[in-house]
Design a protein around this motif. Structure first.
Motif, PDB file in Angstrom:
ATOM      1  N   GLU A   1     -16.574 -23.226   9.787  1.00  0.00           N
ATOM      2  CA  GLU A   1     -16.799 -21.994  10.548  1.00  0.00           C
ATOM      3  C   GLU A   1     -16.377 -20.744   9.767  1.00  0.00           C
ATOM      4  O   GLU A   1     -15.822 -19.797  10.314  1.00  0.00           O
ATOM      5  CB  GLU A   1     -16.060 -22.024  11.884  1.00  0.00           C
ATOM      6  CG  GLU A   1     -16.495 -23.137  12.815  1.00  0.00           C
ATOM      7  CD  GLU A   1     -15.775 -23.077  14.141  1.00  0.00           C
ATOM      8  OE1 GLU A   1     -15.847 -22.017  14.792  1.00  0.00           O
ATOM      9  OE2 GLU A   1     -15.147 -24.068  14.525  1.00  0.00           O
ATOM     10  N   THR A   2     -16.629 -20.745   8.458  1.00  0.00           N
ATOM     11  CA  THR A   2     -16.242 -19.603   7.624  1.00  0.00           C
ATOM     12  C   THR A   2     -17.430 -18.763   7.192  1.00  0.00           C
ATOM     13  O   THR A   2     -17.253 -17.727   6.564  1.00  0.00           O
ATOM     14  CB  THR A   2     -15.503 -20.099   6.365  1.00  0.00           C
ATOM     15  OG1 THR A   2     -16.341 -21.024   5.658  1.00  0.00           O
ATOM     16  CG2 THR A   2     -14.194 -20.773   6.736  1.00  0.00           C
ATOM     17  N   GLY A   3     -18.646 -19.193   7.517  1.00  0.00           N
ATOM     18  CA  GLY A   3     -19.837 -18.472   7.081  1.00  0.00           C
ATOM     19  C   GLY A   3     -20.177 -17.322   8.012  1.00  0.00           C
ATOM     20  O   GLY A   3     -19.453 -17.001   8.954  1.00  0.00           O
TER      21      GLY A   3
ATOM     22  N   ALA B   1     -24.927 -10.104  13.886  1.00  0.00           N
ATOM     23  CA  ALA B   1     -25.092 -10.974  12.722  1.00  0.00           C
ATOM     24  C   ALA B   1     -26.502 -10.877  12.167  1.00  0.00           C
ATOM     25  O   ALA B   1     -27.450 -10.545  12.887  1.00  0.00           O
ATOM     26  CB  ALA B   1     -24.793 -12.426  13.104  1.00  0.00           C
ATOM     27  N   GLU B   2     -26.640 -11.172  10.886  1.00  0.00           N
ATOM     28  CA  GLU B   2     -27.973 -11.273  10.289  1.00  0.00           C
ATOM     29  C   GLU B   2     -28.644 -12.542  10.796  1.00  0.00           C
ATOM     30  O   GLU B   2     -27.996 -13.566  11.003  1.00  0.00           O
ATOM     31  CB  GLU B   2     -27.865 -11.346   8.769  1.00  0.00           C
ATOM     32  CG  GLU B   2     -29.215 -11.482   8.075  1.00  0.00           C
ATOM     33  CD  GLU B   2     -29.106 -11.802   6.600  1.00  0.00           C
ATOM     34  OE1 GLU B   2     -29.944 -11.300   5.823  1.00  0.00           O
ATOM     35  OE2 GLU B   2     -28.206 -12.577   6.222  1.00  0.00           O
ATOM     36  N   LEU B   3     -29.951 -12.457  11.026  1.00  0.00           N
ATOM     37  CA  LEU B   3     -30.715 -13.629  11.412  1.00  0.00           C
ATOM     38  C   LEU B   3     -31.570 -14.078  10.231  1.00  0.00           C
ATOM     39  O   LEU B   3     -32.307 -13.276   9.661  1.00  0.00           O
ATOM     40  CB  LEU B   3     -31.590 -13.348  12.624  1.00  0.00           C
ATOM     41  CG  LEU B   3     -32.352 -14.585  13.124  1.00  0.00           C
ATOM     42  CD1 LEU B   3     -32.254 -14.721  14.636  1.00  0.00           C
ATOM     43  CD2 LEU B   3     -33.819 -14.534  12.700  1.00  0.00           C
ATOM     44  N   VAL B   4     -31.445 -15.344   9.894  1.00  0.00           N
ATOM     45  CA  VAL B   4     -32.231 -15.926   8.807  1.00  0.00           C
ATOM     46  C   VAL B   4     -33.224 -16.905   9.432  1.00  0.00           C
ATOM     47  O   VAL B   4     -32.827 -17.948   9.948  1.00  0.00           O
ATOM     48  CB  VAL B   4     -31.338 -16.643   7.783  1.00  0.00           C
ATOM     49  CG1 VAL B   4     -32.190 -17.216   6.644  1.00  0.00           C
ATOM     50  CG2 VAL B   4     -30.273 -15.702   7.242  1.00  0.00           C
TER      51      VAL B   4
ATOM     52  N   ALA C   1     -22.811 -19.037  10.017  1.00  0.00           N
ATOM     53  CA  ALA C   1     -21.871 -19.217  11.119  1.00  0.00           C
ATOM     54  C   ALA C   1     -22.448 -20.137  12.175  1.00  0.00           C
ATOM     55  O   ALA C   1     -21.710 -20.753  12.944  1.00  0.00           O
ATOM     56  CB  ALA C   1     -21.529 -17.870  11.743  1.00  0.00           C
ATOM     57  N   LEU C   2     -23.780 -20.240  12.215  1.00  0.00           N
ATOM     58  CA  LEU C   2     -24.440 -21.016  13.258  1.00  0.00           C
ATOM     59  C   LEU C   2     -25.847 -21.372  12.781  1.00  0.00           C
ATOM     60  O   LEU C   2     -26.521 -20.554  12.152  1.00  0.00           O
ATOM     61  CB  LEU C   2     -24.539 -20.177  14.536  1.00  0.00           C
ATOM     62  CG  LEU C   2     -24.838 -20.885  15.858  1.00  0.00           C
ATOM     63  CD1 LEU C   2     -23.681 -21.803  16.255  1.00  0.00           C
ATOM     64  CD2 LEU C   2     -25.095 -19.859  16.954  1.00  0.00           C
ATOM     65  N   VAL C   3     -26.275 -22.601  13.077  1.00  0.00           N
ATOM     66  CA  VAL C   3     -27.658 -23.017  12.837  1.00  0.00           C
ATOM     67  C   VAL C   3     -28.260 -23.384  14.186  1.00  0.00           C
ATOM     68  O   VAL C   3     -27.653 -24.123  14.967  1.00  0.00           O
ATOM     69  CB  VAL C   3     -27.747 -24.218  11.879  1.00  0.00           C
ATOM     70  CG1 VAL C   3     -29.184 -24.731  11.805  1.00  0.00           C
ATOM     71  CG2 VAL C   3     -27.291 -23.825  10.488  1.00  0.00           C
ATOM     72  N   VAL C   4     -29.450 -22.871  14.455  1.00  0.00           N
ATOM     73  CA  VAL C   4     -30.122 -23.092  15.735  1.00  0.00           C
ATOM     74  C   VAL C   4     -31.422 -23.854  15.493  1.00  0.00           C
ATOM     75  O   VAL C   4     -32.230 -23.456  14.639  1.00  0.00           O
ATOM     76  CB  VAL C   4     -30.418 -21.761  16.447  1.00  0.00           C
ATOM     77  CG1 VAL C   4     -31.010 -22.021  17.826  1.00  0.00           C
ATOM     78  CG2 VAL C   4     -29.155 -20.915  16.554  1.00  0.00           C
ATOM     79  N   VAL C   5     -31.615 -24.933  16.235  1.00  0.00           N
ATOM     80  CA  VAL C   5     -32.846 -25.713  16.128  1.00  0.00           C
ATOM     81  C   VAL C   5     -33.335 -26.072  17.526  1.00  0.00           C
ATOM     82  O   VAL C   5     -32.563 -26.116  18.475  1.00  0.00           O
ATOM     83  CB  VAL C   5     -32.646 -27.013  15.313  1.00  0.00           C
ATOM     84  CG1 VAL C   5     -32.452 -26.712  13.845  1.00  0.00           C
ATOM     85  CG2 VAL C   5     -31.477 -27.823  15.851  1.00  0.00           C
ATOM     86  N   GLY C   6     -34.621 -26.334  17.621  1.00  0.00           N
ATOM     87  CA  GLY C   6     -35.170 -26.829  18.875  1.00  0.00           C
ATOM     88  C   GLY C   6     -34.880 -28.309  19.016  1.00  0.00           C
ATOM     89  O   GLY C   6     -34.627 -29.016  18.031  1.00  0.00           O
TER      90      GLY C   6
ATOM     91  N   ALA D   1     -24.986 -30.808   9.091  1.00  0.00           N
ATOM     92  CA  ALA D   1     -24.803 -29.368   8.896  1.00  0.00           C
ATOM     93  C   ALA D   1     -23.352 -29.052   8.566  1.00  0.00           C
ATOM     94  O   ALA D   1     -22.431 -29.767   8.962  1.00  0.00           O
ATOM     95  CB  ALA D   1     -25.242 -28.609  10.138  1.00  0.00           C
ATOM     96  N   GLU D   2     -23.154 -27.953   7.860  1.00  0.00           N
ATOM     97  CA  GLU D   2     -21.803 -27.556   7.457  1.00  0.00           C
ATOM     98  C   GLU D   2     -21.286 -26.380   8.282  1.00  0.00           C
ATOM     99  O   GLU D   2     -20.342 -25.695   7.881  1.00  0.00           O
ATOM    100  CB  GLU D   2     -21.786 -27.236   5.961  1.00  0.00           C
ATOM    101  CG  GLU D   2     -22.141 -28.457   5.113  1.00  0.00           C
ATOM    102  CD  GLU D   2     -21.988 -28.225   3.630  1.00  0.00           C
ATOM    103  OE1 GLU D   2     -21.112 -27.406   3.248  1.00  0.00           O
ATOM    104  OE2 GLU D   2     -22.718 -28.850   2.854  1.00  0.00           O
ATOM    105  N   CYS D   3     -21.892 -26.159   9.439  1.00  0.00           N
ATOM    106  CA  CYS D   3     -21.419 -25.158  10.394  1.00  0.00           C
ATOM    107  C   CYS D   3     -21.848 -25.624  11.778  1.00  0.00           C
ATOM    108  O   CYS D   3     -22.600 -26.599  11.901  1.00  0.00           O
ATOM    109  CB  CYS D   3     -22.009 -23.781  10.077  1.00  0.00           C
ATOM    110  SG  CYS D   3     -23.784 -23.642  10.422  1.00  0.00           S
ATOM    111  N   PRO D   4     -21.370 -24.999  12.846  1.00  0.00           N
ATOM    112  CA  PRO D   4     -21.801 -25.394  14.194  1.00  0.00           C
ATOM    113  C   PRO D   4     -23.318 -25.339  14.353  1.00  0.00           C
ATOM    114  O   PRO D   4     -23.986 -24.476  13.785  1.00  0.00           O
ATOM    115  CB  PRO D   4     -21.096 -24.382  15.097  1.00  0.00           C
ATOM    116  CG  PRO D   4     -19.876 -23.993  14.329  1.00  0.00           C
ATOM    117  CD  PRO D   4     -20.312 -23.969  12.893  1.00  0.00           C
ATOM    118  N   VAL D   5     -23.838 -26.275  15.148  1.00  0.00           N
ATOM    119  CA  VAL D   5     -25.283 -26.409  15.375  1.00  0.00           C
ATOM    120  C   VAL D   5     -25.568 -26.243  16.855  1.00  0.00           C
ATOM    121  O   VAL D   5     -24.852 -26.807  17.698  1.00  0.00           O
ATOM    122  CB  VAL D   5     -25.777 -27.788  14.905  1.00  0.00           C
ATOM    123  CG1 VAL D   5     -27.269 -27.966  15.224  1.00  0.00           C
ATOM    124  CG2 VAL D   5     -25.516 -27.981  13.428  1.00  0.00           C
TER     125      VAL D   5
END
Length: 287
Positions: free
Chosen positions: A145-147, A176-179, A249-254, A277-281
């Motif tokens: 949770e450092t990203g 936050a930026e959205l990628v 900081a977060l990855v979002v998927v369907g 994943a290396e951050c919360p999903v």
């Protein structure tokens, strides 16, 4: 009617403690209560009559559950002192209980691995089950949770559209930026390339970028203050999103992508993310 709460499941593990901290911060940000839940599956147990026990098996399990709840509530209040925290000791299967609660929750938050995990099992079966059947977005807390930034996988599916909406709302709320990541990798084209055929990648990539821009545009218009970065890459979705999770900081998927088979409730990309994943999903359902 009271606002829906953020629900977090606990089991005394360090993974669950990390989930409590994440859930407490998110509930405070959303201005809602945090509901901390532990479910005890009370298995019938008997001992020979001559053996005197200071307490029954069920009493011991319930006492342990109450202790874990108290410790989790204390940790939540340490992270967010003014947060309204509710605790509940439930009985029955933990996954079924949390799936039921997801129907009336804003989020359900879980650790990536509980006390019941075997060595080498990267994500607990409860996390997979709740992410598969949950009625609201399910957060699996993992990584350091450092990203920074919110990464979202975009594939044009109904679940992907729901994930995109969630990611934009989250990025807007946290500044936050959205990628937005769209991947493409055609097995036939890859095979042809390895066989020495010349393939012009530029038109394919241009078409994929146009699709991504078209899918993102309505959300960008609704959230004009969100900084958006579009990524189009010739890669497998899971591989690309895991790579981007290293700095996020977060990855979002369907919950299920465009390649899903009928009856397969959780897509392969979603499963890969909650395992690696290396951050919360966040897994977002589309129903």
């Amino acid at each position: 009617m009271a606002e829906k709460s953020v629900v977090v499941g606990v089991d005394g593990s360090s993974s669950a403690t990390a989930a409590v901290r994440w859930a407490a911060r998110e509930a405070r940000r959303r201005g809602v209560a945090l509901s901390v839940v532990h479910a005890c599956l009370l298995v019938p147990a008997r001992v020979p009559d001559p053996i005197a026990l200071p307490r029954t098996y069920h009493e011991a399990v319930l006492e342990q559950g109450r202790r874990w709840l108290a410790e989790a509530a204390e940790e939540a209040r340490r992270v967010a002192p003014d947060l309204a925290v509710e605790t509940e000791l439930a009985s029955g299967d933990a996954a079924e209980d949390l799936v039921g609660r997801s129907a009336s929750a804003q989020l359900v938050v879980l650790g990536s691995r509980g006390l019941g995990g075997f060595t080498g099992l990267l994500v607990g079966s409860i996390a997979v089950a709740v992410a598969t059947h949950g009625h609201c977005p399910v957060v699996v807390v993992r990584g350091a949770e450092t990203g920074s930034g919110v990464v979202v996988g975009v594939d044009g599916s109904a679940a992907g559209e729901a994930a995109l909406a969630f990611a934009f709302a989250q990025a807007a709320a946290t500044s936050a930026e959205l990628v937005a990541v769209r991947t493409w990798s055609d097995v036939f084209v890859d095979t042809a390339w390895h066989q020495g055929l010349v393939v012009d990648w530029e038109p394919i990539e241009a078409a994929e970028r146009e699709l991504l821009e078209r899918q993102v545009e309505p959300h960008r218009a609704a959230h004009p203050d969100v900084a958006v970065r579009l990524v189009v890459t010739r890669d497998r979705p899971a591989h690309a999103l895991v790579a981007h999770s290293r700095d996020a900081a977060l990855v979002v998927v369907g919950s299920r992508g465009r390649g899903g088979f009928r009856g397969l409730l959780l897509g392969s990309t979603s499963q890969a993310l909650i395992h690696h994943a290396e951050c919360p999903v966040v897994v977002v359902p589309h129903h």
